[in-house]
Design an enzyme around this catalytic site. Structure first.
Site, PDB file in Angstrom:
ATOM      1  N   GLY A 229       8.750   3.240   4.809  1.00  0.00           N
ATOM      2  CA  GLY A 229       7.605   4.147   4.894  1.00  0.00           C
ATOM      3  C   GLY A 229       6.413   3.561   5.639  1.00  0.00           C
ATOM      4  O   GLY A 229       6.560   2.858   6.651  1.00  0.00           O
ATOM      5  N   ASP A 272       7.726  -8.400  -7.273  1.00  0.00           N
ATOM      6  CA  ASP A 272       7.202  -7.189  -7.900  1.00  0.00           C
ATOM      7  C   ASP A 272       5.713  -7.439  -8.111  1.00  0.00           C
ATOM      8  O   ASP A 272       5.335  -8.372  -8.843  1.00  0.00           O
ATOM      9  CB  ASP A 272       7.925  -6.945  -9.234  1.00  0.00           C
ATOM     10  CG  ASP A 272       7.455  -5.662  -9.905  1.00  0.00           C
ATOM     11  OD1 ASP A 272       6.282  -5.254  -9.691  1.00  0.00           O
ATOM     12  OD2 ASP A 272       8.243  -5.059 -10.640  1.00  0.00           O
ATOM     13  N   GLY A 301       2.825   1.453  -3.475  1.00  0.00           N
ATOM     14  CA  GLY A 301       2.295   2.481  -4.371  1.00  0.00           C
ATOM     15  C   GLY A 301       3.413   3.394  -4.816  1.00  0.00           C
ATOM     16  O   GLY A 301       4.446   3.497  -4.150  1.00  0.00           O
ATOM     17  N   LEU A 307       1.903  17.595 -14.500  1.00  0.00           N
ATOM     18  CA  LEU A 307       0.630  18.138 -14.974  1.00  0.00           C
ATOM     19  C   LEU A 307       0.185  17.309 -16.173  1.00  0.00           C
ATOM     20  O   LEU A 307       1.030  16.846 -16.948  1.00  0.00           O
ATOM     21  CB  LEU A 307       0.813  19.596 -15.405  1.00  0.00           C
ATOM     22  CG  LEU A 307       1.195  20.578 -14.293  1.00  0.00           C
ATOM     23  CD1 LEU A 307       1.382  21.974 -14.874  1.00  0.00           C
ATOM     24  CD2 LEU A 307       0.149  20.588 -13.191  1.00  0.00           C
ATOM     25  N   LEU A 308      -1.110  17.148 -16.330  1.00  0.00           N
ATOM     26  CA  LEU A 308      -1.593  16.275 -17.409  1.00  0.00           C
ATOM     27  C   LEU A 308      -1.066  16.743 -18.772  1.00  0.00           C
ATOM     28  O   LEU A 308      -0.753  15.926 -19.637  1.00  0.00           O
ATOM     29  CB  LEU A 308      -3.128  16.233 -17.411  1.00  0.00           C
ATOM     30  CG  LEU A 308      -3.731  15.280 -18.440  1.00  0.00           C
ATOM     31  CD1 LEU A 308      -3.312  13.834 -18.189  1.00  0.00           C
ATOM     32  CD2 LEU A 308      -5.247  15.380 -18.458  1.00  0.00           C
ATOM     33  N   ALA A 309      -0.937  18.074 -18.931  1.00  0.00           N
ATOM     34  CA  ALA A 309      -0.464  18.597 -20.214  1.00  0.00           C
ATOM     35  C   ALA A 309       0.942  18.099 -20.545  1.00  0.00           C
ATOM     36  O   ALA A 309       1.326  18.038 -21.722  1.00  0.00           O
ATOM     37  CB  ALA A 309      -0.481  20.135 -20.183  1.00  0.00           C
ATOM     38  N   TYR A 364      -2.017   9.494 -10.529  1.00  0.00           N
ATOM     39  CA  TYR A 364      -2.078   8.940  -9.171  1.00  0.00           C
ATOM     40  C   TYR A 364      -3.519   8.960  -8.651  1.00  0.00           C
ATOM     41  O   TYR A 364      -4.009   7.978  -8.067  1.00  0.00           O
ATOM     42  CB  TYR A 364      -1.158   9.776  -8.286  1.00  0.00           C
ATOM     43  CG  TYR A 364      -1.028   9.334  -6.855  1.00  0.00           C
ATOM     44  CD1 TYR A 364      -0.317   8.195  -6.505  1.00  0.00           C
ATOM     45  CD2 TYR A 364      -1.593  10.106  -5.825  1.00  0.00           C
ATOM     46  CE1 TYR A 364      -0.169   7.824  -5.175  1.00  0.00           C
ATOM     47  CE2 TYR A 364      -1.446   9.745  -4.498  1.00  0.00           C
ATOM     48  CZ  TYR A 364      -0.736   8.600  -4.169  1.00  0.00           C
ATOM     49  OH  TYR A 364      -0.590   8.241  -2.848  1.00  0.00           O
TER      50      TYR A 364
HETATM   51  P1  NAD Z   1       7.056   4.809  -0.138  1.00  0.00           P
HETATM   52  O1  NAD Z   1       7.446   5.237  -1.516  1.00  0.00           O
HETATM   53  O2  NAD Z   1       7.887   5.262   1.001  1.00  0.00           O
HETATM   54  O3  NAD Z   1       7.010   3.197  -0.088  1.00  0.00           O
HETATM   55  C1  NAD Z   1       6.360   2.439  -1.061  1.00  0.00           C
HETATM   56  C2  NAD Z   1       6.941   1.033  -1.069  1.00  0.00           C
HETATM   57  O4  NAD Z   1       6.278   0.303  -2.129  1.00  0.00           O
HETATM   58  C3  NAD Z   1       8.447   1.004  -1.379  1.00  0.00           C
HETATM   59  O5  NAD Z   1       9.125   0.185  -0.459  1.00  0.00           O
HETATM   60  C4  NAD Z   1       8.499   0.433  -2.783  1.00  0.00           C
HETATM   61  O6  NAD Z   1       9.694  -0.296  -3.058  1.00  0.00           O
HETATM   62  C5  NAD Z   1       7.267  -0.444  -2.816  1.00  0.00           C
HETATM   63  N1  NAD Z   1       6.857  -0.739  -4.174  1.00  0.00           N
HETATM   64  C6  NAD Z   1       6.746   0.138  -5.208  1.00  0.00           C
HETATM   65  N2  NAD Z   1       6.445  -0.526  -6.334  1.00  0.00           N
HETATM   66  C7  NAD Z   1       6.348  -1.843  -6.012  1.00  0.00           C
HETATM   67  C8  NAD Z   1       6.075  -3.018  -6.772  1.00  0.00           C
HETATM   68  N3  NAD Z   1       5.851  -2.959  -8.081  1.00  0.00           N
HETATM   69  N4  NAD Z   1       6.064  -4.199  -6.129  1.00  0.00           N
HETATM   70  C9  NAD Z   1       6.315  -4.268  -4.794  1.00  0.00           C
HETATM   71  N5  NAD Z   1       6.583  -3.182  -4.029  1.00  0.00           N
HETATM   72  C10 NAD Z   1       6.606  -1.983  -4.644  1.00  0.00           C
HETATM   73  O7  NAD Z   1       5.528   5.227   0.028  1.00  0.00           O
HETATM   74  P2  NAD Z   1       4.679   5.568   1.363  1.00  0.00           P
HETATM   75  O8  NAD Z   1       4.700   7.036   1.571  1.00  0.00           O
HETATM   76  O9  NAD Z   1       5.083   4.693   2.473  1.00  0.00           O
HETATM   77  O10 NAD Z   1       3.219   5.200   0.881  1.00  0.00           O
HETATM   78  C11 NAD Z   1       2.626   3.921   1.082  1.00  0.00           C
HETATM   79  C12 NAD Z   1       1.229   3.910   0.497  1.00  0.00           C
HETATM   80  O11 NAD Z   1       0.432   4.953   1.070  1.00  0.00           O
HETATM   81  C13 NAD Z   1       1.208   4.142  -1.017  1.00  0.00           C
HETATM   82  O12 NAD Z   1       0.190   3.368  -1.607  1.00  0.00           O
HETATM   83  C14 NAD Z   1       0.862   5.621  -1.114  1.00  0.00           C
HETATM   84  O13 NAD Z   1       0.269   5.922  -2.353  1.00  0.00           O
HETATM   85  C15 NAD Z   1      -0.089   5.774   0.049  1.00  0.00           C
HETATM   86  N6  NAD Z   1      -0.206   7.170   0.522  1.00  0.00           N
HETATM   87  C16 NAD Z   1       0.847   7.804   1.116  1.00  0.00           C
HETATM   88  C17 NAD Z   1       0.696   9.113   1.583  1.00  0.00           C
HETATM   89  C18 NAD Z   1       1.809   9.868   2.274  1.00  0.00           C
HETATM   90  O14 NAD Z   1       1.581  10.978   2.761  1.00  0.00           O
HETATM   91  N7  NAD Z   1       3.009   9.342   2.355  1.00  0.00           N
HETATM   92  C19 NAD Z   1      -0.530   9.764   1.418  1.00  0.00           C
HETATM   93  C20 NAD Z   1      -1.563   9.099   0.787  1.00  0.00           C
HETATM   94  C21 NAD Z   1      -1.395   7.791   0.361  1.00  0.00           C
END
Ligand code: NAD
Length: 458
Positions: A229, A272, A301, A307-309, A364
Site C-alpha cells: 500500500g 510489530d 495503520g 458503528l460506535l453502538a 480510527y
Molecule cells: P494497508 O492496510 O494497505 O497497509 C498497512 C501496513 O501496515 C500493512 O503492511 C500492515 O501489515 C502494516 N501494519 C499493520 N499493523 C502493524 C503493526 N502492528 N506493526 C507493523 N506494521 C503493521 O494501509 P494503507 O492504505 O497503505 O494505509 C497506510 C496508512 O495511511 C495508514 O496509517 C492509514 O491509516 C493511512 N490512510 C490511508 C488512506 C487510504 O485511502 N488508503 C486514507 C487515509 C489514511
C-alpha cells in the site's frame, strides 16, 4: 482499484458525451517525472512589495520565465500571488482580480500558489480579516479550477520571508508534480532554524538546481507498514529521492516486506510496532548498519470499522494500539536516543477521518485525530531545534483500504474531490518525502492534507 471512469473520460468520444451530459470530467494529473521541468510556460508573480520582487528574482534564478503582469493570451504554468502586504480586506481586490485573469490562462496541471502572512500574527482585526480572507478566497479558487490545476497557500509565520529556504522549498513542492493531489491546502512556514539545513540545501533552494532529483541523498529513513500500500510506495519514493530505507512491517508480512526492501535497495526489519521493544530494535538496526536515523515515517495503520453502538473493546483497543499508542511510545525512545539525528524528521500518517470524522470510524478517527494532537504537542517541544514533526492526512487514496468501499459509494467519493478523482499512493509518498527533506526545515507541527480538497476518505 483503478478508476476506469477517469481513463474512459480522457478518450475523445466519451469526453464529448460527458461534456454534453454535464458529467464530471476528471483530468489525468500532472505528476512528477525524473528531469521534470518545473514551469514550461511563464509564471506570473502577482502582488506588490519587496517580498514579491525578491521571489520573482529567485524564480528567474530557477530558469523560470517570470511575468509581473498577465499578458493577454499568453499561457501560464502557474500564478504565484504574494499577498503579504495586505493590511485590510479592501487590499485583496487588486491582486485577486488579477489572479482571476491569470487562472483563465493556466495550462492543464497549472498551479495557483498564494504567499501570505498568518492571521495569528496580525497586528489587529482588520489585518487578521484580510489575511484570513485570503484563506477563504484561495480555497474557493481551488474548487473552481479545472484541468487538474490546483491552488494552495504558503503562510509565513513570524519573521519568515518570501525567500527563506523553507518558503522556497514549499514553493518548489507546490509548483512541482509532487503536489499533484494536494489542493486547497495551506502550509505554515517559519524561518528556517539555523543549523537545520545544510549549506548545500540552502544554496540549491536559491539556485533551484540539484534538489530536484535526490533531495534525500545521504539520509536514512525508517518506514513502518512498508510491506504494501502507501507504505511500500513511501519506501520507493524515499529511495528514489536518495534515502537509504529501512522497511518495517509485521513478521506475517515478511515475504512482501523483503520484496519491497529488495526493490528499493533497502533493508527489511520484521517488527510489530506495538511491541514494547519496537523502537529499541529499530534503533539498534539503524545504528549497526547506518549510524544515524534521519527520517521516521509512521505509516503503519489499521482500520476496524463499526458503528460506535456496535463497537467491541478489541476493535477499539487494537486501532488505538497500532495507530497512535505505538507512535507515542516509539517517538519517546527515538527522540531520547543519540542515534536520532539533530535534524531528524518525523512524519506521521493521519487521515481526513481524523479531521472531519467518519461514520463507522470513531475508533480510527480517535487514533488519527490523536496523531494530529501528538504532532502539534511534539512540534512545540521541537521548536527552535533542527528537528521537526508533521502529519500527512490522506483523503481518498486508491488502495486496498478504499477498494473495500462499496462500488457506488466509491464512485461518488472519488468525484466529490475538486480534482474529481481519488489520489494515488505516490501522491501521499511525495508529500511525505517533501516534509522529510532539508527544504522543509521550517515546517513543524503541520497537518498537510493530500485529499484533492475532499474530506471524504478512509
Ligand atoms: P494497508 O492496510 O494497505 O497497509 C498497512 C501496513 O501496515 C500493512 O503492511 C500492515 O501489515 C502494516 N501494519 C499493520 N499493523 C502493524 C503493526 N502492528 N506493526 C507493523 N506494521 C503493521 O494501509 P494503507 O492504505 O497503505 O494505509 C497506510 C496508512 O495511511 C495508514 O496509517 C492509514 O491509516 C493511512 N490512510 C490511508 C488512506 C487510504 O485511502 N488508503 C486514507 C487515509 C489514511
Amino acid at each position: 482499484m483503478a478508476d476506469a471512469y477517469l481513463d474512459l473520460v480522457n478518450t475523445p468520444l466519451p469526453a464529448k458525451i460527458a461534456k454534453a451530459l454535464g458529467l464530471p470530467r476528471p483530468s489525468v494529473l500532472r505528476r512528477w517525472t525524473p528531469g521534470e521541468v518545473l514551469a514550461p510556460h511563464p509564471v506570473l508573480v502577482a502582488g506588490a512589495g519587496a517580498g514579491a520582487d525578491a521571489l520573482a528574482d529567485v524564480l528567474l534564478g530557477w530558469d523560470v520565465e517570470v511575468r509581473r503582469h498577465v499578458l493577454p493570451g499568453e499561457k501560464l504554468s502557474a500564478a504565484v500571488v504574494v499577498l503579504e502586504a495586505a493590511t485590510e480586506p479592501a487590499d485583496l481586490a487588486a491582486p485577486m482580480l488579477e489572479l482571476g485573469h491569470a487562472v483563465k490562462l493556466l495550462v492543464p496541471g497549472g498551479r495557483v500558489i498564494g504567499v501570505l502572512r498568518s492571521a495569528a500574527d496580525a497586528s489587529g482585526p482588520a489585518q487578521a480579516a484580510a489575511r484570513q480572507g485570503i484563506d477563504g478566497a484561495l480555497r474557493s479558487v481551488a474548487h473552481e479550477l479545472r484541468g487538474g490545476a490546483t491552488a494552495n497557500g504558503i503562510i509565513l509565520r513570524g519573521d519568515a520571508t518570501t525567500t527563506d529556504p523553507t518558503t522556497l522549498g514549499a514553493l518548489r513542492f507546490f509548483l512541482s508534480g509532487r503536489s499533484a493531489y494536494v489542493d486547497g491546502q495551506f502550509v505554515e512556514v517559519a524561518s528556517t532554524p539555523s543549523g537545520s539545513i545544510t549549506d548545500l540545501a540552502a544554496a540549491t533552494a536559491a539556485s533551484g538546481e540539484g534538489v530536484a532529483d535526490q533531495p534525500l541523498a545521504g539520509k536514512t529513513a525508517v518506514v513502518t507498514g512498508a510491506a504494501r500500500g502507501i507504505g511500500a510506495k513511501i519506501a520507493e519514493v524515499l529511495a528514489r529521492d536518495g534515502a537509504r530505507v529501512v522497511a518495517v512491517d509485521v513478521p506475517a508480512a515478511g515475504e512482501q516486506l523483503a520484496a519491497v526492501a529488495n526493490s528499493v535497495g533497502g533493508t527489511a526489519l520484521q517488527v510489530d510496532i506495538t511491541a514494547a521493544d519496537a523502537a529499541v530494535r529499530i534503533l539498534d538496526h539503524v545504528r549497526r548498519r547506518f549510524g544515524t536515523l534521519d527520517i521516521v515515517v509512521h505509516n503503519a495503520g489499521i482500520t476496524r470499522d463499526k458503528l460506535l453502538a456496535n463497537m467491541d473493546a478489541s476493535r477499539w483497543e487494537s486501532v488505538i494500539a497500532v495507530n497512535i499508542a505505538s507512535q507515542l511510545r516509539m517517538n519517546e525512545q527515538f527522540i531520547a536516543s543519540p542515534v536520532f539525528s539533530e535534524t531528524g524528521r518525523i512524519v506521521s500518517l493521519a487521515s481526513t477521518s481524523g479531521i472531519a470524522g467518519n461514520r463507522g470510524q470513531s475508533n480510527y478517527a480517535a487514533s488519527k485525530a490523536g496523531v494530529i494532537g501528538m504532532v502539534r504537542a511534539q512540534a512545540a517541544e521541537f521548536g527552535g531545534t533542527g528537528r521537526s514533526i508533521n502529519a500527512v492526512a490522506p483523503g481518498f487514496i486508491e488502495t486496498d483500504m478504499t477498494a473495500k468501499i462499496p462500488p457506488l459509494t466509491r464512485q461518488v467519493a472519488r468525484r466529490l474531490s475538486s480534482l474529481q478523482q481519488g489520489g494515488l499512493p505516490v501522491d501521499v509518498a511525495d508529500t511525505v518525502a517533501f516534509l522529510s527533506s532539508d527544504a522543509a526545515a521550517g515546517i513543524n507541527g503541520q497537518v498537510l492534507r493530500v485529499c484533492g480538497q475532499n474530506l471524504v476518505g478512509a
